[in-house]
Design a protein around this motif. Structure first.
Motif, mmCIF file in Angstrom:
data_model
loop_
_atom_site.group_PDB
_atom_site.id
_atom_site.type_symbol
_atom_site.label_atom_id
_atom_site.label_comp_id
_atom_site.label_asym_id
_atom_site.label_seq_id
_atom_site.Cartn_x
_atom_site.Cartn_y
_atom_site.Cartn_z
ATOM 1 N N ALA A 1 37.622 21.812 69.314
ATOM 2 C CA ALA A 1 38.991 21.369 69.613
ATOM 3 C C ALA A 1 39.995 22.095 68.743
ATOM 4 O O ALA A 1 41.075 22.487 69.206
ATOM 5 C CB ALA A 1 39.099 19.860 69.403
ATOM 6 N N GLU A 2 39.639 22.303 67.478
ATOM 7 C CA GLU A 2 40.555 22.988 66.570
ATOM 8 C C GLU A 2 40.813 24.426 66.998
ATOM 9 O O GLU A 2 41.893 24.974 66.769
ATOM 10 C CB GLU A 2 39.992 22.947 65.153
ATOM 11 C CG GLU A 2 40.018 21.536 64.551
ATOM 12 C CD GLU A 2 39.342 21.468 63.192
ATOM 13 O OE1 GLU A 2 38.798 22.517 62.769
ATOM 14 O OE2 GLU A 2 39.373 20.397 62.565
ATOM 15 N N GLU A 3 39.840 25.057 67.653
ATOM 16 C CA GLU A 3 40.004 26.434 68.093
ATOM 17 C C GLU A 3 41.026 26.558 69.229
ATOM 18 O O GLU A 3 41.557 27.642 69.467
ATOM 19 C CB GLU A 3 38.654 27.005 68.535
ATOM 20 C CG GLU A 3 37.692 27.276 67.397
ATOM 21 C CD GLU A 3 38.291 28.248 66.388
ATOM 22 O OE1 GLU A 3 38.636 29.382 66.773
ATOM 23 O OE2 GLU A 3 38.435 27.864 65.210
ATOM 24 N N ILE A 4 41.287 25.440 69.913
ATOM 25 C CA ILE A 4 42.256 25.484 71.016
ATOM 26 C C ILE A 4 43.635 25.847 70.486
ATOM 27 O O ILE A 4 44.464 26.425 71.199
ATOM 28 C CB ILE A 4 42.302 24.117 71.747
ATOM 29 C CG1 ILE A 4 40.909 23.750 72.272
ATOM 30 C CG2 ILE A 4 43.292 24.148 72.902
ATOM 31 C CD1 ILE A 4 40.849 22.351 72.878
ATOM 32 N N PHE A 5 43.889 25.517 69.212
ATOM 33 C CA PHE A 5 45.213 25.776 68.631
ATOM 34 C C PHE A 5 45.546 27.273 68.537
ATOM 35 O O PHE A 5 46.696 27.622 68.302
ATOM 36 C CB PHE A 5 45.311 25.133 67.250
ATOM 37 C CG PHE A 5 45.432 23.636 67.287
ATOM 38 C CD1 PHE A 5 46.611 23.028 67.704
ATOM 39 C CD2 PHE A 5 44.367 22.827 66.924
ATOM 40 C CE1 PHE A 5 46.725 21.650 67.740
ATOM 41 C CE2 PHE A 5 44.477 21.450 66.961
ATOM 42 C CZ PHE A 5 45.657 20.854 67.372
ATOM 43 N N LYS A 6 44.559 28.131 68.725
ATOM 44 C CA LYS A 6 44.846 29.569 68.747
ATOM 45 C C LYS A 6 45.787 29.918 69.903
ATOM 46 O O LYS A 6 46.493 30.923 69.854
ATOM 47 C CB LYS A 6 43.553 30.367 68.897
ATOM 48 C CG LYS A 6 42.678 30.392 67.658
ATOM 49 C CD LYS A 6 41.444 31.261 67.892
ATOM 50 C CE LYS A 6 40.574 31.347 66.641
ATOM 51 N NZ LYS A 6 39.369 32.185 66.871
ATOM 52 N N LYS A 7 45.809 29.049 70.920
ATOM 53 C CA LYS A 7 46.609 29.310 72.119
ATOM 54 C C LYS A 7 47.872 28.443 72.178
ATOM 55 O O LYS A 7 48.482 28.299 73.237
ATOM 56 C CB LYS A 7 45.766 29.053 73.371
ATOM 57 C CG LYS A 7 44.525 29.938 73.454
ATOM 58 C CD LYS A 7 43.696 29.594 74.681
ATOM 59 C CE LYS A 7 42.451 30.453 74.764
ATOM 60 N NZ LYS A 7 41.612 30.108 75.957
ATOM 61 N N THR A 8 48.263 27.875 71.027
ATOM 62 C CA THR A 8 49.472 27.028 71.006
ATOM 63 C C THR A 8 50.447 27.527 69.941
ATOM 64 O O THR A 8 50.737 26.818 68.966
ATOM 65 C CB THR A 8 49.099 25.558 70.736
ATOM 66 O OG1 THR A 8 48.442 25.475 69.455
ATOM 67 C CG2 THR A 8 48.205 24.999 71.817
ATOM 68 N N PRO A 9 50.993 28.730 70.079
ATOM 69 C CA PRO A 9 51.853 29.281 69.020
ATOM 70 C C PRO A 9 53.111 28.464 68.755
ATOM 71 O O PRO A 9 53.568 28.385 67.609
ATOM 72 C CB PRO A 9 52.204 30.676 69.556
ATOM 73 C CG PRO A 9 52.020 30.583 71.039
ATOM 74 C CD PRO A 9 50.859 29.654 71.223
ATOM 75 N N VAL A 10 53.685 27.866 69.780
ATOM 76 C CA VAL A 10 54.923 27.106 69.570
ATOM 77 C C VAL A 10 54.633 25.805 68.843
ATOM 78 O O VAL A 10 55.368 25.414 67.927
ATOM 79 C CB VAL A 10 55.643 26.869 70.913
ATOM 80 C CG1 VAL A 10 56.864 25.973 70.710
ATOM 81 C CG2 VAL A 10 56.065 28.190 71.529
#
Length: 842
Positions: free
Chosen positions: A654-663
């Motif tokens: 789940a934490e790796e998903i944040f790679k795709k949430t720059p904003v």
């Protein structure tokens, strides 16, 4: 004493009626509407700060990553208006607002020359209009107070034009308009201005005809001074709000064309007209259940729907009314034992109008509608036409997208009209003017200067029109339509029977409502008929009309404001309960950060703001740039994040998903709550409260600036529009040789520690707002600029020092000074009027 006795009786009557209708306040209960709860969420951080500090914070970081508190919880304790308002609020809970309705309209009718006992009836008719009570239940408290001041504001203007001492009307206008503005619901005051303009046009027309133009302009001058004084009394709030509105969704475009036209200003017309009253729905002014009442209505055990529910569930109809003990048990357990109890806890979607949903109809009153027609016939032209015109205007505007040419004209050409939403609210104009004209009609009925035949003729016509309509719908309810709603087809198999039973119940509701209104029209006609015939004296007739108006209005109002509307004060004092996820986050005191809560309507709920600095929130005046960020980036990132959660099995994934949430990362979103009972997901890619970058990407437009947020690496590049004030030149930096860290946070002040051996460019994860935020290095003000579309950035010289951002809006300080000056002027004016009148009497 003889002169003041009727007014004393009126005040006592209003207090008794208010407390009788809102009797749960005696047992320590209060109304806790949805908007009140939302307010407590959005204002929690600011209120907590204000309670523990000598100053007042004008900024909160708990909603939409940061915004001013001007329209949330800003207080202005420096004016006579605030002191007056505090004194009136000594009445507990909602009693303050209902009492204001009654007293405010009573003042108006007295100003219009109606005798006190008849004015009491009119005040009851206005105060207990269904909409006035519905908004109290919903928690629209500021709107309720503003509506209460509509009547005395119009009364003050009327006195300024019609009396020989216009300065008295002007002084009262300063007081009541000042209080109305202080209520902080500008939309209602804006609608009141429509009435005032129509009244003013009428006055100048008749001044020309009567050759009293000099007197008109003298009165207008005094009233203008009173209005200016009222604005000055609220200068703190009005100046800051005017300044803020330029940056909100109601302000001008930022030049973004990918989601809107580049020259857009104000709210979108679809947003403005989302709640438009149906053209045929206007009959609810006369018949409350013309469109089925509210979206959620409690049907009785004899209804068609209840009978079918009984067949399915096996619950029997005991034909007994529920006791208070039964209701309390149901509220506590929610377990019904018979059909009546089942229907008591199971609301049904009886509304079949065109609005998305509604908490109830706008019911002006059957007696009011009857008397309104009487007033249209009897009241002299000088008072009649402006009231009829304002009534029609309010109705036409309320139709919104159902009468789009008229609505588009107002949106495009009438100043400020495009700043407000929910056009159905314009019916407040109609309801106010209808009751005024109705009771000015009563004034003519009791006047000795009007011919009895004309009086009787008006009664016949009024009863014939309104009673005839009610009789028609009683006999043929299908004239209103087929009683189906577009949402009826959405009921699942277990509730498919509703498509058959609800139309039958809606038809019965209309028939019963029409018959009910017909009875009240007949009773009011009979009462006034025998009065005109001289069979009953004025005192008995006025008391009887008070009883009739109360009997007509209060039961309908009680459908929407009743014992169900109240909660124990303990529930209001603790509006939100921290979940396990909230508690986990609250235990993290290591740094400042933001939270995204996926378990609520992210951008329409302030619940997370009660506990955390929230990425989302609830506000009708959010910053336009933030709304644009939501539409272009945040909604998509959140949607993709939620979708990705369904495919992973561990928190690490789940934490790796944040790679795709720059904003989300640049907004320093550290935690995401995906279920209240579980530990939140931690974001290892959050960028922190501030960071240093190596590169500047200078772009040529707002479109490129916002789109680049999803293309460039924001950890080492900052996006800057070339047109931005204080924008830097394109150059390179070496962020590895510097450090920056937040060392102190308060909602209106942030302090950072900076250290570097060479010049750096810092980006701060705080919302850019130019009208108030100042930056200081060692107490010396320094420039900064907007970056990454809505964040702050600053070029920093090499060295070791602190950087502080302080929210210091000059508009607030200017407003405070003007408010104090105008308070002194109003106090002086009131004192002089009282002194002169006492001296004259002596």
């Amino acid at each position: 004493m003889k002169k003041f006795l009727p007014h004393i009786i009126a005040i006592i009557s209003f207090l008794v009626l208010t407390f009788a209708f809102l009797s749960p306040v005696f047992s320590g209960k209060d109304i806790f509407g949805g908007d009140t709860q939302s307010y407590m969420g959005m204002a929690q951080e600011a209120n907590a700060y204000n309670e523990t500090h000598d100053d007042q914070t004008l900024w909160t970081g708990s909603m939409f990553s940061g915004m001013p508190t001007y329209q949330i919880c800003m207080k202005d304790d420096n004016s006579i208006i605030s002191l007056t308002d505090d004194a009136l609020r000594l009445l507990p809970g909602p009693t303050y607002r209902v009492f204001l309705y009654l007293v405010g309209f009573y003042i108006l009718l007295i100003a219009f020359g109606l005798s006190p006992y008849w004015a009491i009836a009119g005040s009851i008719a206005f105060a207990f209009g269904s909409y006035n009570l519905i908004i109290i239940v919903a928690g629209h408290n500021t709107k309720a107070v503003a509506i209460a001041y509509m009547a005395p504001i119009i009364a003050s203007i009327y006195m300024g034009f019609r009396q020989n001492k216009p300065y008295i009307g002007a002084t009262l206008l300063a007081l009541f308009l000042g209080l109305g503005l202080y209520a902080n619901h500008i939309q209602i005051i804006y609608y009141t201005l429509f009435i005032a303009i129509i009244l003013g046009i009428s006055e100048i027309v008749f001044a020309i005809k009567e050759k009293t133009i000099k007197k008109f302009f003298t009165s207008l001058g005094f009233l203008a001074l009173g209005a200016i004084l009222a604005v000055g009394l609220n200068a703190t709030r009005l100046i800051t709000t005017a300044e803020y509105s330029k940056h909100t969704m109601r302000g001008d475009s930022n030049g973004l064309t990918i989601i809107e036209s580049g020259d857009k200003h104000g709210l979108d017309i679809d947003y403005i007209t989302a709640w438009s009253y149906g053209i045929d729905e206007t009959f609810t002014l006369l018949i409350p259940d013309f469109k089925g009442g509210a979206s959620h209505t409690y049907l009785d055990a004899d209804s068609h729907t209840a009978q079918k529910m009984g067949q399915i569930t096996g619950f029997r109809n005991t034909n007994k009314d529920l006791s208070n003990a039964d209701k309390e048990r149901l509220a506590r357990t929610g377990n019904p034992r018979n059909l009546a109890e089942l229907m008591y806890i199971q609301p049904m979607p009886t509304y079949w109008g065109t609005q998305p949903f509604t908490s109830g109809p706008v019911y002006a009153g059957a007696i009011v509608c009857f008397l309104f027609i009487v007033g249209c016939i009897l009241v002299p032209n000088k008072q009649r036409w402006w009231l009829i015109s304002a009534t029609i205007l309010g109705i036409l505007l309320s139709w919104g997208h159902n009468f789009m040419p008229f609505t588009e004209f107002f949106v495009n050409y009438v100043p400020l009209y495009d700043k407000f939403r929910t056009v159905s609210m314009t019916l407040t104009i109609s309801c106010l003017c209808m009751v005024i004209l109705a009771f000015l009609g009563v004034k003519e009925l009791i006047s000795n200067d009007v011919d009895s035949k004309k009086k009787l003729k008006s009664l016949y016509i009024g009863a014939g029109i309104t009673g005839g309509l009610c009789l028609l719908f009683t006999l043929i309810p299908s004239l209103a339509g087929d009683f189906t709603s577009t949402s009826d087809n959405s009921y699942g198999s277990s509730y498919s029977f509703l498509t058959e039973t609800l139309p039958l119940d809606r038809a019965e509701m209309l028939r019963a409502g029409a018959l009910r209104s017909l009875v009240f029209i007949a009773l009011a006609f009979t009462l006034l008929f025998i009065y005109v015939k001289g069979k009953i004296n004025a005192l008995m007739a006025s008391i009887a009309l008070c009883v009739l108006c109360a009997t007509d209005m209060i039961p309908v109002a009680h459908r929407y404001l009743n014992e169900r509307s109240f909660v124990k004060k303990e529930a209001k004092n603790k509006p939100f309960t921290a979940s396990d996820a909230d508690k986990y986050i609250l235990a993290d005191k290591s740094e400042e950060f933001r939270v995204l809560n996926l378990t609520v309507d992210i951008f329409n709920s302030s619940a997370p703001s009660y506990f955390h600095k929230n990425v989302g929130g609830y506000s009708a005046v959010k910053l336009r740039r933030y709304q644009e960020l939501i539409e272009v980036h945040l909604s998509k990132e959140i949607r993709d994040f939620t979708s990705s959660l369904r495919t992973i099995s561990t928190l690490g994934e789940a934490e790796e998903i944040f790679k795709k949430t720059p904003v989300l990362n640049m907004l320093n979103t550290k935690y995401v709550i995906y279920t209240p009972q579980a530990m939140p997901i931690s974001n290892p890619y959050k960028m922190g409260n501030a960071w240093l970058v190596d590169n500047i990407n200078l772009v040529n437009s707002a479109d490129k600036e916002i789109l680049s947020l999803g293309l460039d690496s924001l950890t080492n590049t900052v996006i800057v529009d070339k047109s931005t004030e204080n924008a830097p030149n394109d150059k390179k930096y070496n962020s590895a040789n510097g450090k920056i860290k937040l060392i102190k946070y308060e909602p209106n002040s942030m302090t950072y520690k900076f250290s570097s051996t060479e010049d750096q460019l810092a980006v701060f994860s705080e919302i850019y707002y130019p009208d108030g935020w100042n930056a200081y290095i060692d107490d010396e003000e320094v420039p900064y600029f907007r970056a990454n579309y809505l964040l702050r950035a600053m070029e920093l010289k090499a060295g070791d020092y602190t950087i502080e951002f302080r929210f210091e809006p000059k508009s607030y300080d200017i407003g405070k000074i003007l408010s104090i000056i105008c308070s002194i002027l109003l106090t002086t004016a009131l004192s002089c009027i009282i002194f002169v009148n006492l001296k004259r009497k002596n």
